[in-house]
Scaffold this active site. Structure first.
Site, PDB file in Angstrom:
ATOM      1  N   GLY A  31      39.482 -10.656  13.544  1.00 37.96           N
ATOM      2  CA  GLY A  31      39.961  -9.462  14.215  1.00 37.96           C
ATOM      3  C   GLY A  31      38.811  -8.537  14.572  1.00 37.96           C
ATOM      4  O   GLY A  31      37.655  -8.966  14.688  1.00 37.96           O
TER       5      GLY A  31
ATOM      6  N   TYR B 219      36.291  36.541  25.459  1.00 42.02           N
ATOM      7  CA  TYR B 219      37.260  36.176  26.502  1.00 42.02           C
ATOM      8  C   TYR B 219      36.898  36.974  27.758  1.00 42.02           C
ATOM      9  O   TYR B 219      35.733  37.150  28.068  1.00 42.02           O
ATOM     10  CB  TYR B 219      38.688  36.425  25.994  1.00 42.02           C
ATOM     11  CG  TYR B 219      39.725  35.661  26.767  1.00 42.02           C
ATOM     12  CD1 TYR B 219      39.624  34.276  26.930  1.00 42.02           C
ATOM     13  CD2 TYR B 219      40.800  36.316  27.344  1.00 42.02           C
ATOM     14  CE1 TYR B 219      40.568  33.561  27.651  1.00 42.02           C
ATOM     15  CE2 TYR B 219      41.754  35.609  28.063  1.00 42.02           C
ATOM     16  CZ  TYR B 219      41.625  34.240  28.220  1.00 42.02           C
ATOM     17  OH  TYR B 219      42.559  33.541  28.925  1.00 42.02           O
TER      18      TYR B 219
ATOM     19  N   LYS C 144      40.182  11.226   8.792  1.00 36.22           N
ATOM     20  CA  LYS C 144      38.962  10.818   9.479  1.00 36.22           C
ATOM     21  C   LYS C 144      38.211  12.042   9.982  1.00 36.22           C
ATOM     22  O   LYS C 144      36.984  12.126   9.874  1.00 36.22           O
ATOM     23  CB  LYS C 144      39.331   9.911  10.652  1.00 36.22           C
ATOM     24  CG  LYS C 144      38.175   9.095  11.182  1.00 36.22           C
ATOM     25  CD  LYS C 144      37.900   7.920  10.273  1.00 36.22           C
ATOM     26  CE  LYS C 144      36.885   6.974  10.854  1.00 36.22           C
ATOM     27  NZ  LYS C 144      36.792   5.731  10.094  1.00 36.22           N
TER      28      LYS C 144
ATOM     29  N   ASP D  30      42.011   2.569  14.363  1.00 33.83           N
ATOM     30  CA  ASP D  30      43.279   1.930  13.998  1.00 33.83           C
ATOM     31  C   ASP D  30      44.096   1.493  15.215  1.00 33.83           C
ATOM     32  O   ASP D  30      45.311   1.717  15.295  1.00 33.83           O
ATOM     33  CB  ASP D  30      44.104   2.868  13.106  1.00 33.83           C
ATOM     34  CG  ASP D  30      43.461   3.069  11.742  1.00 33.83           C
ATOM     35  OD1 ASP D  30      42.513   2.334  11.425  1.00 33.83           O
ATOM     36  OD2 ASP D  30      43.903   3.961  10.999  1.00 33.83           O
TER      37      ASP D  30
ATOM     38  N   ALA E 102      37.088  -6.143  12.964  1.00 37.77           N
ATOM     39  CA  ALA E 102      35.945  -6.056  12.049  1.00 37.77           C
ATOM     40  C   ALA E 102      35.180  -7.371  11.984  1.00 37.77           C
ATOM     41  O   ALA E 102      33.944  -7.382  12.013  1.00 37.77           O
ATOM     42  CB  ALA E 102      36.427  -5.656  10.660  1.00 37.77           C
TER      43      ALA E 102
END
Length: 409
Positions: free
Chosen positions: A215, A58, A113, A156, A217
């Site tokens: 859609g 820092y 994920k 998603d 995919a």
């Protein structure tokens, strides 16, 4: 460990677990036990043991690094985590098979994920769930967050907004943007189909495929199959084959009709399956067995809806030479984790400005090659736990990025 300190588990010896409504006495559920406190944490990569470490990590030491980056912005990749971390971004509108459940409810999936990125690709990732479904607000928010990240994985987000969001982000950012529900699924599907064709002594260019689902995919799979040279592919939505003569098409489907269905098919999904070599399901629903029976000999059935495949494997095996699903309890799982960790690792390794069609094709070829010498009807795609996968995909994507001129080192 840190999560346990701030939010300890309440599992007890009696096998009870705190209920979702804050009460106790529910039967123990390992899913809730595993998720308590979240599935990930931030960990330092350097020690801060004393005042000397603190002065380097820092102030005042950090000021030297900040000043250097201010003078030469490209140094941010060398002296921060930027080139090693992905933002996993969602608005919670198309989560798994659960639909529009909102940003908070999407977080367990986004955390999942993120840990898959780390486990399978060595890439750090941060879940970001946005409290907006407005396309421009999502784009503007991600653009403002982008200086902290080396890549953006869209996750998603419901169609058709996902197409526009991805396109706008790609136009405004100089880091990889990748909608995994589209392109990850497409890459793994192409890899499996290449090997299935090889196993049955057919060329990709001689196959006619039918995709159930227009859609995110379905559109991406159609695009990559055409890029890879498939003989023909027709895409079906709830109203049947997506064809240019339909007057009810969205802009995305109108574009889709322009590069698919060279045979000019019309009618229902069942009509399109008559004589087809390949079925690819990314829609849910159930395909009648009598329609499956009309497919070509030694057909290939990739029924990927979860948890219920469009064609159950028991039915598919009566007619098909190769059967794949999206489930882990059947052979040949079409699992996105085979693609996205290595794709991002390869792209970020060479600091690519984008993920191109060529990079996706290279990923599919590399993935197929992992098991090319071990092919069987139950093994046209590797296991997600095959340690050869991520290195192969990473290397192929990095090489393709250099070949296509989008690598910056």
């Amino acid at each position: 460990m840190a999560a346990e300190i701030v939010n300890p588990r309440s599992d007890n010896a009696t096998g009870a677990e705190e209920g979702t409504d804050g009460t106790s006495g529910e039967l123990f559920d390992p899913a809730f036990a595993l998720h308590r406190g979240g599935k990930m944490a931030v960990q330092a990569t350097v020690p801060v043991r004393d005042k000397d470490d603190l002065s380097l990590a820092y102030t005042p030491g950090v000021a030297k690094v900040c000043s250097a980056i201010a003078e030469r912005p490209e140094l941010v990749h060398d002296y921060t985590w930027k080139s090693q971390v992905v933002a996993v971004v969602t608005d919670g509108t198309a989560v798994l098979g659960l639909g529009d459940i909102g940003p908070e409810a999407s977080l367990p999936v986004m955390e999942g994920k993120a840990i898959l990125f780390k486990q399978f690709g060595g890439v750090d990732a941060v879940p970001i769930a946005l409290a907006t479904t407005d396309t421009d607000e999502i784009v503007d928010t991600v653009v403002r967050l982008a200086p902290s990240f080396g890549g953006v994985n869209l996750e998603d987000i419901s169609a058709p907004r996902c197409f526009e969001i991805e396109q706008k982000l790609k136009e405004r950012l100089d880091i990889p943007v990748f909608h995994d529900d589209q392109h990850g699924t497409a890459v793994v599907t192409l890899a499996a189909l290449r090997n299935a064709a090889k196993l049955t002594d057919r060329a990709l260019g001689g196959l006619r495929a039918v995709i159930s689902g227009a859609g995110a995919a379905g559109v991406a799979i159609a695009k990559i199959l055409v890029e890879a040279g498939i003989g023909d592919v027709a895409v079906c939505d709830r109203k049947g084959v997506v064809s240019a003569d339909r007057g009810d098409l969205t802009d995305v489907k109108r574009e889709l009709a322009g590069f698919t269905n060279k045979a000019g098919l019309t009618g229902s999904l069942e009509d399109a399956l008559d004589g087809a070599d390949v079925f690819i399901g990314v829609s849910g629903g159930t395909v009648p067995e009598e329609a499956v029976a009309k497919m070509a000999k030694d057909s290939m059935i990739f029924a990927m809806a979860n948890p219920n495949p469009e064609i159950h494997p028991d039915v598919a095996h009566k007619y098909a030479a190769v059967v794949a699903t999206g489930r882990s309890d059947f052979p040949n799982q079409i699992n996105n984790v085979l693609a996205f960790p290595g794709i991002f690792a390869g792209a970020m390794q060479v600091r690519a400005s984008q993920i191109t069609e060529g990079m996706k094709l290279a990923a599919a070829e590399a993935l197929a090659a992992v098991v090319a010498d071990e092919l069987s009807a139950d093994k046209v795609i590797p296991s997600p736990f095959d340690e050869r996968v991520a290195p192969a995909v990473t290397a192929a994507v990095a090489a393709a990025a250099r070949a296509e001129g989008v690598a910056r080192r």
